[in-house]
Design a protein around this motif. Structure first.
Motif, PDB file in Angstrom:
ATOM      1  N   UNK A   1       1.540   4.900  -0.707  1.00  0.00           N
ATOM      2  CA  UNK A   1       1.747   4.210  -1.939  1.00  0.00           C
ATOM      3  C   UNK A   1       3.058   4.041  -2.566  1.00  0.00           C
ATOM      4  N   UNK A   2       3.535   2.663  -2.333  1.00  0.00           N
ATOM      5  CA  UNK A   2       4.806   2.658  -2.749  1.00  0.00           C
ATOM      6  C   UNK A   2       5.343   2.786  -4.271  1.00  0.00           C
ATOM      7  N   UNK A   3       4.109   2.366  -5.061  1.00  0.00           N
ATOM      8  CA  UNK A   3       4.309   2.343  -6.375  1.00  0.00           C
ATOM      9  C   UNK A   3       3.005   2.162  -7.081  1.00  0.00           C
ATOM     10  N   UNK A   4       2.731   2.606  -8.399  1.00  0.00           N
ATOM     11  CA  UNK A   4       1.470   2.448  -9.063  1.00  0.00           C
ATOM     12  C   UNK A   4       1.870   2.258 -10.563  1.00  0.00           C
ATOM     13  N   UNK A   5       1.264   1.011 -10.939  1.00  0.00           N
ATOM     14  CA  UNK A   5       1.609   0.682 -12.399  1.00  0.00           C
ATOM     15  C   UNK A   5       0.446   0.082 -13.312  1.00  0.00           C
TER      16      UNK A   5
ATOM     17  N   UNK B   1       1.724  -5.602   0.098  1.00  0.00           N
ATOM     18  CA  UNK B   1       0.144  -5.844  -0.522  1.00  0.00           C
ATOM     19  C   UNK B   1       0.103  -5.103  -1.787  1.00  0.00           C
ATOM     20  N   UNK B   2      -0.861  -5.725  -2.623  1.00  0.00           N
ATOM     21  CA  UNK B   2      -1.053  -5.208  -3.704  1.00  0.00           C
ATOM     22  C   UNK B   2      -2.306  -5.146  -3.908  1.00  0.00           C
ATOM     23  N   UNK B   3      -2.889  -3.888  -4.354  1.00  0.00           N
ATOM     24  CA  UNK B   3      -4.377  -3.882  -4.897  1.00  0.00           C
ATOM     25  C   UNK B   3      -4.479  -3.921  -6.161  1.00  0.00           C
ATOM     26  N   UNK B   4      -5.172  -4.895  -6.922  1.00  0.00           N
ATOM     27  CA  UNK B   4      -5.085  -5.064  -8.242  1.00  0.00           C
ATOM     28  C   UNK B   4      -6.481  -4.801  -8.971  1.00  0.00           C
ATOM     29  N   UNK B   5      -6.629  -3.915 -10.005  1.00  0.00           N
ATOM     30  CA  UNK B   5      -7.629  -3.808 -10.753  1.00  0.00           C
ATOM     31  C   UNK B   5      -7.542  -4.300 -12.218  1.00  0.00           C
ATOM     32  N   UNK B   6      -8.203  -5.136 -12.624  1.00  0.00           N
ATOM     33  CA  UNK B   6      -8.223  -5.614 -14.210  1.00  0.00           C
ATOM     34  C   UNK B   6      -9.340  -4.866 -14.741  1.00  0.00           C
ATOM     35  N   UNK B   7      -9.345  -4.533 -15.974  1.00  0.00           N
ATOM     36  CA  UNK B   7     -10.123  -3.819 -16.781  1.00  0.00           C
ATOM     37  C   UNK B   7     -10.003  -3.805 -18.135  1.00  0.00           C
ATOM     38  N   UNK B   8     -10.850  -3.574 -19.176  1.00  0.00           N
ATOM     39  CA  UNK B   8     -10.901  -3.294 -20.372  1.00  0.00           C
ATOM     40  C   UNK B   8     -11.153  -1.822 -20.566  1.00  0.00           C
ATOM     41  N   UNK B   9     -10.623  -0.977 -21.500  1.00  0.00           N
ATOM     42  CA  UNK B   9     -11.016   0.267 -21.702  1.00  0.00           C
ATOM     43  C   UNK B   9     -12.250   0.545 -22.734  1.00  0.00           C
ATOM     44  N   UNK B  10     -13.150   1.164 -22.304  1.00  0.00           N
ATOM     45  CA  UNK B  10     -14.463   1.461 -23.245  1.00  0.00           C
ATOM     46  C   UNK B  10     -13.696   1.751 -24.710  1.00  0.00           C
ATOM     47  N   UNK B  11     -14.282   1.106 -25.943  1.00  0.00           N
ATOM     48  CA  UNK B  11     -13.787   1.225 -27.063  1.00  0.00           C
ATOM     49  C   UNK B  11     -13.705   2.797 -27.590  1.00  0.00           C
TER      50      UNK B  11
ATOM     51  N   UNK C   1       0.366  -2.220   3.988  1.00  0.00           N
ATOM     52  CA  UNK C   1      -0.651  -2.908   4.606  1.00  0.00           C
ATOM     53  C   UNK C   1      -2.056  -2.366   4.249  1.00  0.00           C
ATOM     54  N   UNK C   2      -2.967  -3.401   4.435  1.00  0.00           N
ATOM     55  CA  UNK C   2      -4.500  -2.939   4.260  1.00  0.00           C
ATOM     56  C   UNK C   2      -4.956  -1.741   4.689  1.00  0.00           C
ATOM     57  N   UNK C   3      -4.244  -1.322   5.949  1.00  0.00           N
ATOM     58  CA  UNK C   3      -4.650  -0.175   6.752  1.00  0.00           C
ATOM     59  C   UNK C   3      -4.254   1.121   5.987  1.00  0.00           C
TER      60      UNK C   3
ATOM     61  N   UNK D   1      -9.101  -6.938  -6.518  1.00  0.00           N
ATOM     62  CA  UNK D   1      -8.658  -8.042  -5.416  1.00  0.00           C
ATOM     63  C   UNK D   1      -7.522  -7.627  -4.944  1.00  0.00           C
ATOM     64  N   UNK D   2      -7.006  -8.066  -4.013  1.00  0.00           N
ATOM     65  CA  UNK D   2      -5.891  -7.733  -3.043  1.00  0.00           C
ATOM     66  C   UNK D   2      -4.803  -9.045  -3.169  1.00  0.00           C
ATOM     67  N   UNK D   3      -3.651  -8.759  -3.287  1.00  0.00           N
ATOM     68  CA  UNK D   3      -2.591 -10.038  -3.153  1.00  0.00           C
ATOM     69  C   UNK D   3      -1.823  -9.617  -2.032  1.00  0.00           C
ATOM     70  N   UNK D   4      -1.784 -10.419  -1.045  1.00  0.00           N
ATOM     71  CA  UNK D   4      -0.953 -10.329   0.323  1.00  0.00           C
ATOM     72  C   UNK D   4       0.195 -11.212  -0.026  1.00  0.00           C
ATOM     73  N   UNK D   5       1.447 -10.772   0.356  1.00  0.00           N
ATOM     74  CA  UNK D   5       2.600 -11.205   0.299  1.00  0.00           C
ATOM     75  C   UNK D   5       2.561 -12.594   1.464  1.00  0.00           C
ATOM     76  N   UNK D   6       3.119 -13.707   0.872  1.00  0.00           N
ATOM     77  CA  UNK D   6       2.986 -14.905   1.736  1.00  0.00           C
ATOM     78  C   UNK D   6       4.398 -15.421   2.033  1.00  0.00           C
ATOM     79  N   UNK D   7       5.328 -15.533   1.152  1.00  0.00           N
ATOM     80  CA  UNK D   7       6.689 -15.910   1.384  1.00  0.00           C
ATOM     81  C   UNK D   7       7.325 -15.025   0.166  1.00  0.00           C
TER      82      UNK D   7
END
Length: 97
Positions: A35-39, A1-11, A58-60, A88-94
């Motif tokens: 946490x397996x990894x943070x990028x 599972x990947x927790x994704x956050x998209x953003x812009x940085x304050x100018x 996992x979500x847990x 958002x979250x990405x849940x592995x499907x296949x």
């Protein structure tokens, strides 16, 4: 599972944002064995410009990190540097190998 956050940085706050992430933001997330990894990525098209990924099994596991007493403090500091934030979250499907 990947927790994704998209953003812009304050100018004008890019250096401060990445200093904060190096000193507090990323260490908060990576202190947890869940946490397996943070990028953080900069996109070559689209908006917002930046995207962060936090990898969990996992979500847990995410829920455990989210319930930590410092989660709100780190989220508030992150919000001082980030705008146009979407989560958002990405849940592995296949997996094909």
């Amino acid at each position: 599972m990947i927790y994704i956050f998209e953003f812009d940085i304050v100018p004008g706050k890019t250096d401060e944002f990445f200093d904060f992430m190096k000193a507090e933001g990323a260490p908060f997330w990576t202190q947890f064995e869940e946490v397996d990894k943070y990028e953080v990525f900069m996109k070559l098209g689209g908006s917002p410009l930046y995207e962060g990924h936090v990898y969990f099994k996992s979500f847990e596991d995410f829920d455990k990190v989210r319930s930590h007493p410092d989660f709100g403090k780190v989220a508030k500091k992150t919000a001082a540097y980030a705008v146009n934030m979407q989560r958002r979250f990405l849940m592995e499907q296949v997996t094909y190998e």
